[in-house]
Write an enzyme that holds these catalytic residues in place. Structure first.
Site, mmCIF file in Angstrom:
data_model
loop_
_atom_site.group_PDB
_atom_site.id
_atom_site.type_symbol
_atom_site.label_atom_id
_atom_site.label_comp_id
_atom_site.label_asym_id
_atom_site.label_seq_id
_atom_site.Cartn_x
_atom_site.Cartn_y
_atom_site.Cartn_z
ATOM 1 N N VAL A 67 10.903 13.228 -41.880
ATOM 2 C CA VAL A 67 10.335 13.172 -40.527
ATOM 3 C C VAL A 67 10.541 14.469 -39.749
ATOM 4 C CG1 VAL A 67 10.471 10.635 -40.318
ATOM 5 C CG2 VAL A 67 12.407 12.057 -39.527
ATOM 6 N N ASN A 93 13.125 5.383 -36.655
ATOM 7 C CA ASN A 93 14.450 4.869 -37.005
ATOM 8 C C ASN A 93 15.242 5.787 -37.939
ATOM 9 O OD1 ASN A 93 16.391 2.436 -37.598
ATOM 10 N ND2 ASN A 93 15.653 3.119 -39.595
ATOM 11 N N SER A 145 21.595 4.750 -29.968
ATOM 12 C CA SER A 145 22.944 4.336 -30.356
ATOM 13 C C SER A 145 23.824 4.311 -29.122
ATOM 14 C CB SER A 145 23.508 5.349 -31.355
ATOM 15 O OG SER A 145 24.897 5.151 -31.519
ATOM 16 N N TYR A 158 25.132 14.004 -32.885
ATOM 17 C CA TYR A 158 24.506 12.665 -32.913
ATOM 18 C C TYR A 158 24.406 12.089 -31.493
ATOM 19 C CZ TYR A 158 23.936 7.804 -34.585
ATOM 20 O OH TYR A 158 23.493 6.536 -34.837
ATOM 21 N N LYS A 162 20.899 11.219 -29.660
ATOM 22 C CA LYS A 162 20.583 9.856 -29.223
ATOM 23 C C LYS A 162 20.403 9.793 -27.702
ATOM 24 C CE LYS A 162 20.524 7.617 -33.175
ATOM 25 N NZ LYS A 162 19.200 7.345 -33.779
#
Ligand SMILES: NC(=O)c1ccc[n+]([C@@H]2O[C@H](COP(=O)([O-])OP(=O)(O)OC[C@H]3O[C@@H](n4cnc5c(N)ncnc54)[C@H](O)[C@@H]3O)[C@@H](O)[C@H]2O)c1
Length: 252
Positions: A67, A93, A145, A158, A162
């Site tokens: 992706v 996702n 998340s 991360y 997110k």
């Protein structure tokens, strides 16, 4: 919970669907009569998921795609449209973690995580949205998340990606509302191999669980129903929202 036809007539792309939450979303969409593109950079696992869906009486096809690579995303969307018709639902996702304390994190670890989560979601959104705008319908669900809501240790890449996806969701929701396209995001609780360390390592387990008001880990089947709902007609007046399926961890 749903009648088996909640997504009848819809074509859905689910990224990172070769395993974990994405595989659960793909199975749940097919069980509600959607035609599902099972997208993953691991073609083998994607094919296993698509075959299992077929064996259960659903309709799905596997597509290999990174992706983070726009050309691959464009090709994957074109192949999906050729196989199933115009795309109605996009579940962004696909995800990775590259864990390191921030003072030791390499530029590559930082960039890789932003590329997959943030740029990957943008690539997929942009590749499908033209068709949705023309048809004046679309359902987009981004996987975020609690790390992006509450912050986290050892994963600044991360947590940042997110948190970025929350702004991404709200901005896309505002911009696309005039085209009758709804955009929402879901923060799942710890449930799959990605969070196995948190759930099993005695150094983290009790501390983490103490932050979950429901006081237990999610069962895998408790995670995916919200993706079905947010892709259904029932969600036609819900946009720009963040829903935690996290046992209450992100209550604030
Ligand atoms: N597991 C959890 O408890 C949890 C909690 C909060 C958020 N999330 C988020 O949920 C999503 C799914 O997580 P999971 O636990 O199922 O993870 P997982 O590692 O089990 O599965 C992720 C899938 O994404 C695929 N993938 C990774 N990078 C890709 C890329 N560039 N292109 C295409 N496919 C790619 C992998 O091959 C894999 O099949 C992720 O966005 C993750 O950040 C998970």
């Amino acid at each position: 919970m749903f009648n088996g036809k909640a997504l009848a007539g819809k074509v859905a792309i689910v990224t990172g669907a070769g395993q974990g939450i994405g595989a659960g979303i793909a199975r749940a969409y097919a069980a509600q009569a959607a035609k599902v593109a099972v997208v993953d950079w691991n073609l083998e696992t994607a094919e296993q998921v698509a075959q299992a869906i077929g064996a259960a009486g659903g309709e799905a096809a596997a597509f290999k795609c990174d992706v983070a690579d726009r050309a691959q995303v464009d090709a994957m969307v074109a192949a999906t449209v050729a196989r199933f018709g115009p795309v109605d639902v996009l579940a962004n996702n696909a995800g990775i973690t590259r864990t390191a304390m921030l003072h030791k994190m390499t530029a590559h670890q930082w960039q890789q995580v932003l590329d997959v989560h943030l740029s990957g979601s943008f690539n997929c959104l942009q590749a499908v949205v033209g068709g949705m705008m023309e048809r004046q319908r679309g359902w987009i669900i981004n996987t975020i998340s609690t790390a992006g809501i509450l912050g986290t240790i050892g994963q600044i890449n991360y947590g940042s990606a997110k948190a970025g996806l929350i702004g991404f969701t709200k901005s896309a929701a505002r911009e696309l509302a005039r085209y009758n396209i709804v955009v929402n995001c879901v923060a799942p609780g710890a449930a799959t191999p990605m969070t196995e360390t948190i759930r099993t390592d005695p150094r983290f387990k009790e501390t983490y669980l103490a932050r979950v008001p429901l006081g237990r880990w999610a069962e895998p089947e408790e995670i995916t129903p919200v993706w079905v709902f947010l892709a259904s007609e029932g969600a036609s007046y819900i946009t720009g929202q963040l829903i935690g399926v996290d046992g209450g961890m992100s209550i604030h």
